[in-house]
Design a protein around this motif. Structure first.
Motif: not given
Ligand code: ZN
Length: 244
Positions: A8, A10, A33, A61, A115, A147, A149
């Motif tokens: 993640d 991001h 992600d 994402h 994920h 996923h 976080h």
């Molecule tokens: Zn995420």
């Protein structure tokens, strides 16, 4: 081997750079992600590509940014950021995201990565009741997931007992692989949600059967400023400081 486990990310370049100042690892595992929410999708995708992970899977994402999915289930802020990401991605990075494998993926019978969960790449594993059925969906001693976080350890004993741990910053655990199988979440590099705004990653030391949870500071204000300058939803900047 020491595996750096990151999830993640991001599109948070400041946090990824700070995480990679840590050098005490042999290979990286990336749980998906890579993009979404933050303001530097191309830079983050390029760093991950150059990292040459031993194993990588896509996240929800990544799918939407690559155009594989339309993001109907996304919150409004997530959707707006995904559409912005889709617009600004270079063709090369978009193609790279598009071809990322769907999890779960297995490394030499040693470990698995996914994920969301080994059963479903979009499923959130927050608590033991959600985690228990997952152990039938992978065959290695350990599976790493992202996923949510939120850093977590779920351990399933041979007797069927499930142990749940929420690791604190800089905590290490010796994994008794003779008695338990594990589902482990390293937390999020790019958007932590456990109330601690610092970035989060884990290191798995195979020689010691030990998992280490790391937290590190990064320039949150710079990441927030870029989100605002890009015209992304201000909520996405605010939550970085709150770690929620
Ligand atoms: Zn995420």
């Amino acid at each position: 081997m020491r595996y750096l486990i990151i999830s993640d990310l991001h599109s948070n370049l400041e946090s990824l750079r700070a995480a990679l100042e840590y050098r005490d690892y042999d290979a990286a595992l990336v749980l998906g992600d890579i993009v979404g929410y933050g303001a530097n999708p191309n830079e983050v995708a390029e760093i991950v590509r150059h990292l040459g992970p031993a194993l990588i899977v896509r996240g929800n994402h990544d799918r939407v940014a690559a155009g594989l999915d339309q993001g109907e289930l996304f919150s409004q802020a997530a959707y707006l950021a995904a559409m912005w990401t889709r617009r600004v991605l270079t063709l090369e990075n978009r193609c790279w995201l598009e071809q990322l494998p769907r999890g779960p993926a297995d490394l030499d019978g040693l470990l698995t990565i996914a994920h969301g969960s080994p059963l479903d790449e979009d499923e959130y594993l927050f608590d033991p009741t959600e985690a228990k059925p997952q152990f039938g969906a992978f065959s290695t001693p350990i599976c790493f997931v992202g996923h949510t976080h939120i850093p977590a350890i779920f351990a399933l004993g041979r007797d069927g007992e499930l142990v749940f741990e929420q690791p604190r910053a800089s905590e290490s655990f010796d994994l008794d692989l003779g008695r338990y199988r594990f589902l482990i979440n390293p937390g999020s590099v790019g958007q932590p949600r456990d109330g601690d705004p610092r970035g989060s990653f884990a290191v798995y030391d195979t020689a010691k059967s030990r998992i280490e949870f790391h937290r590190y500071p990064y320039d949150i204000e710079a990441a927030q400023r870029k989100i605002m300058d890009a015209g992304l939803p201000p909520f996405l900047a605010r939550r970085l400081a709150a770690g929620r």
